[in-house]
Scaffold this motif. Structure first.
Motif, PDB file in Angstrom:
ATOM      1  N   GLY A 232       0.814  -1.214   0.000  1.00 21.53           N
ATOM      2  CA  GLY A 232       0.000   0.000   0.000  1.00 21.53           C
ATOM      3  C   GLY A 232       0.843   1.257   0.000  1.00 21.53           C
ATOM      4  N   LEU A 233       0.221   2.359   0.382  1.00 19.21           N
ATOM      5  CA  LEU A 233       0.856   3.677   0.325  1.00 19.21           C
ATOM      6  C   LEU A 233       1.868   3.865   1.450  1.00 19.21           C
ATOM      7  CD1 LEU A 233       0.963   6.579  -0.863  1.00 19.21           C
ATOM      8  CD2 LEU A 233      -0.866   7.168   0.762  1.00 19.21           C
ATOM      9  N   GLY A 249       2.605   0.610  -3.789  1.00 21.76           N
ATOM     10  CA  GLY A 249       1.539   1.595  -3.683  1.00 21.76           C
ATOM     11  C   GLY A 249       2.040   3.013  -3.821  1.00 21.76           C
TER      12      GLY A 249
END
Length: 477
Positions: A232-233, A249
């Motif tokens: 993810g981020l 991400g």
């Protein structure tokens, strides 16, 4: 109307390990004799030994007529049940169960530094398996045996990552993250985090590989010795990675997040990041407003570099540089940040040695062949010979070092789409500030004089100075 109690009572405790003598305040003195009291004790089935006899005599002496008297007159041997076997961990802090894993936590200085994982070194003593304690059977005041409960051995299971010594000591056989479940322990070389790196995990400092299923929150630090994969981020965090970073991400650093990676970096996008990459940088989308130092090559054939400042030692393969808004986007080429400072040190040392040799030679010539200064001249000549030898050695090392730097540095930017006006190419002491768009596909290279040219696929070459303002680069560039 209530039932009156007997003036003399012997009460055995519910567990049978003590007996108490009670004498009512209105008990007749003639009834409080040794024989009568012993009979009362025997009537309860209590074994009479010297301890009981002594307690009864003391009761007669201590009892005050007209007052209630109470005293323990018999005690058995209490049972001591065995304690179950257990593991005594030699780990600081209190364990906590982190989200998405069964490893142990460690209390630390602040919430960011609280770690949900115990990092251990090879050879570190982790704890000790303790066997059940020995049980001790009891005997109640009536002489009956009470059998003590036997303890259970611990059912801890370990694999080859932890050695269990003959005395029960547990020793780490490798570096990694110690993970404990109810009946097992293992040192993991791959640390898998199902959620985020956040307050549930704390900062991470791990020697092996890490996989983060979600992202990394603001202000958290990750330092690791293997590869790091983040699905993810990555927010405004600080990452130090010895292996390869896979930022699937992307990263939104908001000009506060930083990456320091000794291997390669593969990222979806980078925004507002301070980056140093010792290997190659590969980005799928944009590199936006980043301060980037790339010691290898930069590969982003469909991506964009916009704003910030990008320093690349190797080749650049990029889709777009800058934007239609003509945002200044400086690209520094042909530098070797890892080695250039050392090369400058060699050059300064060489100049100092040459200057010292020339100065010493001038002093020797000025003294001539004067016998008055013969000793001094001889000493100066020896010093000059030593300095010249050191200078030649420095020249040789400098030449080899410079040759190595020249092999590493590249000036080659392959642009697939467009380099917009406002893009700046800094190389060989000059800044080329594009005043109009340069359409791709085109490759920017330098000629033997160090000037930059744009070369098309057909082989046509054009001096970059024809579409750019050229000025001398400041030393800091």
């Amino acid at each position: 109307m209530g039932v009156s109690q007997a003036p003399i009572q012997v009460i055995v405790s519910p567990d049978g390990f003590s007996a108490q003598l009670l004498i009512a305040p209105d008990a007749e003195s003639e009834a409080v004799t040794f024989e009568i009291l012993i009979d009362c004790v025997e009537s309860q089935g209590i074994e009479i030994d010297e301890g009981v006899r002594s307690a009864v005599r003391s009761a007669i002496e201590q009892r005050v007529p007209g007052e209630v008297f109470a005293a323990v007159i018999a005690e058995g041997t209490r049972v001591r049940h065995a304690e179950d076997g257990r593991v005594e961990w030699a780990i600081d802090g209190e364990p906590s169960e982190p989200a998405g894993g069964g490893a142990l936590g460690v209390a630390s200085r602040n919430h960011y530094e609280r770690s949900a994982f115990v990092m251990v070194k090879e050879g570190q003593v982790l704890g000790r398996v303790l066997e059940p304690t020995e049980p001790v059977d009891g005997i109640d005041v009536r002489g009956r045996k009470v059998t003590a409960r036997r303890g259970k051995s611990t059912r801890l299971v370990v694999d080859e990552s932890i050695e269990r010594m003959s005395d029960g000591t547990l020793v780490a056989k490798r570096e990694g993250a110690l993970s404990r479940q109810a009946e097992s322990a293992v040192i993991r070389e791959l640390l898998e985090i199902d959620g985020f790196v956040d307050f549930a995990t704390g900062n991470l400092d791990f020697t092996g590989d890490i996989v983060v299923r979600k992202g990394i929150r603001d202000c958290f630090h990750v330092k690791k010795g293997g590869d790091l994969e983040v699905m993810g981020l990555i927010e405004a965090a600080d990452l130090e990675v010895k292996g390869t970073l896979y930022a699937k991400g992307g990263m939104a650093g908001r000009e506060r997040g930083s990456l320091r990676v000794e291997g390669d970096v593969h990222a979806r996008y980078l925004d507002g990041v301070r980056l140093e990459c010792r290997g190659n940088l590969s980005v799928a989308r944009e590199i936006n407003n980043c301060i980037s130092i790339v010691h290898g090559s930069l590969v982003s054939p469909s991506g964009t570099i916009l704003g910030g400042r990008t320093i690349v030692t190797g080749k650049i393969h990029i889709g777009t540089i800058g934007s239609e808004g003509h945002i200044a986007t400086p690209i520094v080429l042909g530098t070797v940040p890892l080695l250039d400072p050392k090369l400058d040190q060699f050059q300064r040392l060489l100049r100092e040695l040459e200057s010292r040799c020339e100065s010493l030679a001038d002093e020797i010539r000025a003294l001539g062949t004067s016998k008055q200064f013969a000793d001094r001249i001889e000493s100066m000549c020896r010093e000059l010979v030593a300095l010249e030898a050191r200078r030649e050695q420095c020249k040789s090392v400098h030449t080899q070092f410079r040759s190595r730097v020249e092999r590493i540095r590249k000036v080659e930017v392959e642009i697939m789409r467009t380099a917009h006006a406002g893009a700046q190419f800094i190389a060989n002491g000059r800044v080329y500030d594009l005043s109009e768009d340069l359409a791709g596909p085109v490759t920017i290279v330098c000629d033997r004089s160090g000037a930059l040219h744009a070369k098309t696929l057909s082989g046509h070459r054009m001096s970059l100075a024809t579409i750019a303002a050229v000025e001398v680069a400041r030393r800091a560039a």
